[in-house]
Motif scaffolding. Structure first.
Motif, short mmCIF file in Angstrom:
data_model
loop_
_atom_site.label_atom_id
_atom_site.label_comp_id
_atom_site.label_asym_id
_atom_site.label_seq_id
_atom_site.Cartn_x
_atom_site.Cartn_y
_atom_site.Cartn_z
N UNK A 26 -15.18 8.74 10.30
CA UNK A 26 -14.95 8.96 8.87
C UNK A 26 -13.54 8.54 8.45
N UNK A 27 -12.62 8.40 9.43
CA UNK A 27 -11.24 8.07 9.07
C UNK A 27 -11.03 6.57 8.83
N UNK A 28 -12.04 5.74 9.08
CA UNK A 28 -11.82 4.31 8.83
C UNK A 28 -12.96 3.64 8.08
N UNK A 29 -13.92 4.44 7.59
CA UNK A 29 -15.08 3.81 6.93
C UNK A 29 -15.12 4.11 5.43
N UNK A 30 -14.09 4.75 4.90
CA UNK A 30 -14.10 5.10 3.47
C UNK A 30 -13.80 3.90 2.59
N UNK A 31 -14.17 4.01 1.32
CA UNK A 31 -13.92 2.91 0.37
C UNK A 31 -12.58 3.12 -0.33
N UNK A 32 -11.92 1.99 -0.63
CA UNK A 32 -10.60 2.06 -1.25
C UNK A 32 -10.68 2.78 -2.60
N UNK A 33 -11.78 2.57 -3.34
CA UNK A 33 -11.85 3.21 -4.67
C UNK A 33 -11.96 4.73 -4.59
N UNK A 34 -12.26 5.26 -3.39
CA UNK A 34 -12.33 6.72 -3.23
C UNK A 34 -10.99 7.33 -2.82
N UNK A 35 -9.92 6.52 -2.85
CA UNK A 35 -8.60 7.04 -2.44
C UNK A 35 -8.12 8.11 -3.42
N UNK A 36 -7.15 8.91 -2.93
CA UNK A 36 -6.59 9.97 -3.77
C UNK A 36 -5.56 9.38 -4.74
N UNK A 37 -5.53 9.83 -5.99
CA UNK A 37 -4.47 9.40 -6.90
C UNK A 37 -3.11 9.95 -6.41
N UNK A 38 -2.03 9.22 -6.76
CA UNK A 38 -0.69 9.64 -6.30
C UNK A 38 -0.39 11.07 -6.75
N UNK A 39 -0.71 11.39 -8.01
CA UNK A 39 -0.34 12.73 -8.51
C UNK A 39 -1.07 13.84 -7.74
N UNK A 40 -2.27 13.53 -7.26
CA UNK A 40 -3.02 14.54 -6.47
C UNK A 40 -2.34 14.72 -5.10
N UNK A 41 -1.87 13.58 -4.52
CA UNK A 41 -1.15 13.66 -3.24
C UNK A 41 0.15 14.48 -3.40
N UNK A 42 0.86 14.24 -4.49
CA UNK A 42 2.13 14.95 -4.69
C UNK A 42 1.89 16.43 -4.96
N UNK A 43 0.79 16.74 -5.64
CA UNK A 43 0.45 18.15 -5.86
C UNK A 43 0.18 18.85 -4.51
N UNK A 44 -0.46 18.10 -3.59
CA UNK A 44 -0.72 18.67 -2.25
C UNK A 44 0.60 18.94 -1.53
#
Ligand code: SF4
Length: 333
Positions: free
Chosen positions: A48-66
């Protein structure tokens, strides 16, 4: 010094603050996985760590909230391959603004295109390059020829450009320890700032027979301890002793919390029993007592640094001899 002074002091201050608040459990590291897309499909990696699609990535603001929610002083940006994340420079800038330390975990293939010239060297940024052996072994593990040579070229250039660089090596069943010593020799000659060595974890999604049994692990890590007398490894001596079967620890899964394209992953970086977008739900509803005890079958052969390096620190606080040894390892090593 093993870790730069500013990282060491930030970690000490953070732990003192947590102790003053009466907190027994708190995150040291946020494993931030902004995407599950990769330019490799390494044989030991969770599918699962290398088969995801780029469009399903997390937005920057969601990463920073984490990063804000976890409060962890160290953010390890991984994935997937984080250099593929289109907003990487913005993400790094946002984390540095928050006064956190970043480990950018990469296979190094795109460092020249996506990092050099776009993200300046910074005292809070460490590039952490995955290298599982010398050319033949590493290219086999990465299932592609040429990966080792490119990684070595990128490490060389990163050091010339002034980045802080460490490497990360996973030991599998077939790994020859002589080869790891040769790797240490070559990498330290390039001027790397540290090297992490840890045993592979058998993900449920990986069915190849490449992972260490407990006995294999103990035997190989006894040899890694010998190597650590000659090279500046980043794994603590007590962690290496634990991996060699010379001491025991409970796990500290809460010390390394993982945020993924599916939200907070529980209970740990390795096991995804739960996923939620709510930090409070993840932190308050994970049964930490159960996972600390290592009684689950999925924990049986695990000796991952993400679970146990914090246990080393917890253990040292109760044992003055270990505390002195840890201080000497960091400040005099
Ligand atoms: S022992 Fe390993 S698998 Fe189990 S909770 Fe700890 S880190 Fe996760």
């Amino acid at each position: 010094m093993r870790f730069p002074l500013h990282i060491t002091t930030d970690m000490i201050v953070y732990q003192l603050r947590q102790a003053l608040r009466g907190n027994r459990r708190y995150p040291f590291v946020l494993m931030l996985e902004p995407l599950y897309t990769c330019n490799l499909a390494c044989i030991g990696c969770a599918t699962e760590r290398h088969t995801g699609k780029l469009q399903d990535r997390l937005p920057v603001e969601v990463c920073l909230q984490a990063a804000d929610d976890s409060g962890a002083p160290v953010v390890s940006i991984c994935g997937g391959e984080p250099t593929i994340y289109p907003e990487l420079p913005e993400l790094i800038e946002g984390i540095i603004e928050r006064q956190r330390h970043i480990y950018l975990c990469t296979n190094a293939l795109l460092l020249d295109e996506k990092v050099f010239g776009l993200v300046a060297p910074h005292r809070r940024l460490t590039i952490n390059v995955h290298l599982d052996g010398m050319r033949k072994t590493h290219d086999y593990v990465c299932a592609r020829e040429g990966v080792f040579d490119k990684a070595i070229a990128m490490i060389t250039e990163a050091k010339q450009r002034g980045y802080h660089v460490i490497t990360n090596t996973t030991i599998f069943k077939e790994t020859e320890i002589e080869e790891i010593e040769q790797l240490c020799k070559e990498l330290f000659a390039l001027g790397i700032d540290g090297m992490l060595i840890c045993p592979g974890y058998q993900y449920q999604s990986v069915d190849r027979d490449i992972f260490l049994t407990r006995d294999d692990m103990h035997e190989k890590f006894k040899r890694v301890i010998e190597i650590s007398q000659r090279y500046r490894l980043t794994s603590t001596p007590m962690f290496l002793e634990f991996a060699a079967g010379l001491r025991e620890y409970d796990c500290s899964p809460w010390s390394t919390v993982t945020f993924t394209p599916n939200g907070w992953k529980g209970p740990c970086y390795l096991i995804g029993k739960t996923a939620t977008w709510s930090w409070d739900e993840f932190w308050n509803e994970t049964d930490w007592d159960y996972w600390e005890s290592r009684q689950d079958t999925l924990c049986q052969n695990c000796a991952m640094h993400s679970g146990f390096e914090a246990s080393v620190v917890r253990g040292a606080r109760k044992n003055p001899r270990d505390l002195l040894r840890l201080a000497a390892w960091n400040f005099l090593g």
